[in-house]
Design a protein around this motif. Structure first.
Motif, PDB file in Angstrom:
ATOM      1  N   ALA A  52       0.830  -1.204   0.000  1.00 54.03           N
ATOM      2  CA  ALA A  52       0.000   0.000   0.000  1.00 54.03           C
ATOM      3  C   ALA A  52       0.869   1.260   0.000  1.00 54.03           C
ATOM      4  N   ARG A  53       1.988   1.219   0.712  1.00 50.49           N
ATOM      5  CA  ARG A  53       2.908   2.367   0.718  1.00 50.49           C
ATOM      6  C   ARG A  53       3.486   2.604  -0.669  1.00 50.49           C
ATOM      7  N   LYS A  54       3.865   1.530  -1.341  1.00 47.34           N
ATOM      8  CA  LYS A  54       4.401   1.661  -2.700  1.00 47.34           C
ATOM      9  C   LYS A  54       3.362   2.295  -3.627  1.00 47.34           C
ATOM     10  N   PHE A  55       2.142   1.812  -3.540  1.00 49.21           N
ATOM     11  CA  PHE A  55       1.075   2.338  -4.383  1.00 49.21           C
ATOM     12  C   PHE A  55       0.803   3.807  -4.051  1.00 49.21           C
ATOM     13  N   TYR A  56       0.733   4.123  -2.771  1.00 46.72           N
ATOM     14  CA  TYR A  56       0.508   5.501  -2.330  1.00 46.72           C
ATOM     15  C   TYR A  56       1.584   6.422  -2.903  1.00 46.72           C
ATOM     16  N   ASN A  57       2.834   6.032  -2.766  1.00 45.37           N
ATOM     17  CA  ASN A  57       3.925   6.871  -3.271  1.00 45.37           C
ATOM     18  C   ASN A  57       3.861   7.036  -4.789  1.00 45.37           C
ATOM     19  N   ALA A  58       3.460   6.000  -5.503  1.00 46.53           N
ATOM     20  CA  ALA A  58       3.340   6.103  -6.964  1.00 46.53           C
ATOM     21  C   ALA A  58       2.236   7.091  -7.341  1.00 46.53           C
ATOM     22  N   VAL A  59       1.126   7.042  -6.638  1.00 48.76           N
ATOM     23  CA  VAL A  59       0.015   7.943  -6.920  1.00 48.76           C
ATOM     24  C   VAL A  59       0.391   9.377  -6.554  1.00 48.76           C
ATOM     25  N   VAL A  60       1.083   9.552  -5.438  1.00 44.84           N
ATOM     26  CA  VAL A  60       1.528  10.892  -5.029  1.00 44.84           C
ATOM     27  C   VAL A  60       2.517  11.451  -6.056  1.00 44.84           C
ATOM     28  N   LYS A  61       3.405  10.610  -6.566  1.00 47.71           N
ATOM     29  CA  LYS A  61       4.363  11.065  -7.581  1.00 47.71           C
ATOM     30  C   LYS A  61       3.631  11.583  -8.814  1.00 47.71           C
ATOM     31  N   GLN A  62       2.652  10.851  -9.264  1.00 47.51           N
ATOM     32  CA  GLN A  62       1.891  11.257 -10.446  1.00 47.51           C
ATOM     33  C   GLN A  62       1.168  12.578 -10.173  1.00 47.51           C
ATOM     34  N   TYR A  63       0.543  12.692  -9.025  1.00 49.09           N
ATOM     35  CA  TYR A  63      -0.158  13.927  -8.649  1.00 49.09           C
ATOM     36  C   TYR A  63       0.814  15.103  -8.574  1.00 49.09           C
ATOM     37  N   ASN A  64       1.939  14.895  -7.885  1.00 50.31           N
ATOM     38  CA  ASN A  64       2.928  15.965  -7.744  1.00 50.31           C
ATOM     39  C   ASN A  64       3.487  16.408  -9.092  1.00 50.31           C
ATOM     40  N   ASN A  65       3.680  15.463  -9.998  1.00 48.96           N
ATOM     41  CA  ASN A  65       4.145  15.836 -11.340  1.00 48.96           C
ATOM     42  C   ASN A  65       3.152  16.780 -12.008  1.00 48.96           C
ATOM     43  N   THR A  66       1.882  16.485 -11.885  1.00 49.04           N
ATOM     44  CA  THR A  66       0.859  17.337 -12.490  1.00 49.04           C
ATOM     45  C   THR A  66       0.839  18.710 -11.820  1.00 49.04           C
TER      46      THR A  66
END
Length: 188
Positions: A138-152
């Protein structure tokens, strides 16, 4: 057609295109923000599950390790704060503290072979081990989603829309204490 009409048509077309871009970018940011919140909620479910397992494990250990009161008290103390009343950051900090406490509990359990053979304890240990794996994923998934959001949020030109509508960069789940970077070994 007159020059004024052509200019008006071009201006209207540009306004429509800019409006469409702003609308599409805003919707993308909202979708990404909601994905971040969903990912955190998923991780939070597993953190809460681990949180709820701890009293049962401590109770199992207490019967075998009565003189290890200090270690057990640390685990109980790390666990006793009101989880549901915490904000996201407090939950992450409390669970980091709980990781440290679980490591201490592992050391105590290693000293009692009869405890490691107890079926109830073994079942709780298996549940905790599975929960730790779920938390890691879940942490890995959370960080991946946050990365995508932060990029935007941070990349041009969407950063302009993010700034206008107050979309803020989110923190990834990161461990600050290097000792906590090691996975909690759940083998009693």
């Amino acid at each position: 057609m007159s020059t004024g009409t052509i200019v008006l048509i071009v201006v209207v077309a540009l306004v429509v295109l800019i409006g469409a871009y702003i609308g599409a970018t805003y919707n993308k940011l909202v979708k990404s923000k909601n994905s971040v919140e969903e990912a955190f909620s998923t991780m939070d479910v597993y953190l809460k599950k681990r949180w709820d397992l701890i009293p049962n494990i401590v109770a199992s250990v207490k019967g075998y390790a009565k003189h290890e009161a200090e270690t057990l008290e640390k685990v109980i103390s790390a666990r006793n704060n009101g989880y549901s009343s915490m904000n996201s950051q407090q939950k992450l900090e409390a669970n980091a503290e709980l990781n440290t406490a679980i490591k201490s509990l592992n050391v105590v359990a290693e000293q009692y072979p009869e405890l490691k053979a107890n079926q109830n304890f073994m079942d709780l240990n298996a549940q905790l081990k599975k929960t730790e794996e779920d938390i890691s994923n879940a942490r890995k998934f959370y960080n991946a989603v946050v990365k995508q959001y932060n990029n935007t949020v941070e990349m041009f030109p969407s950063s302009i829309v993010a700034s206008v509508f107050h979309f803020e960069k989110r923190d990834m789940f990161a461990v600050e204490d290097s000792a906590q970077r090691e996975a909690v070994k759940v083998e009693f």
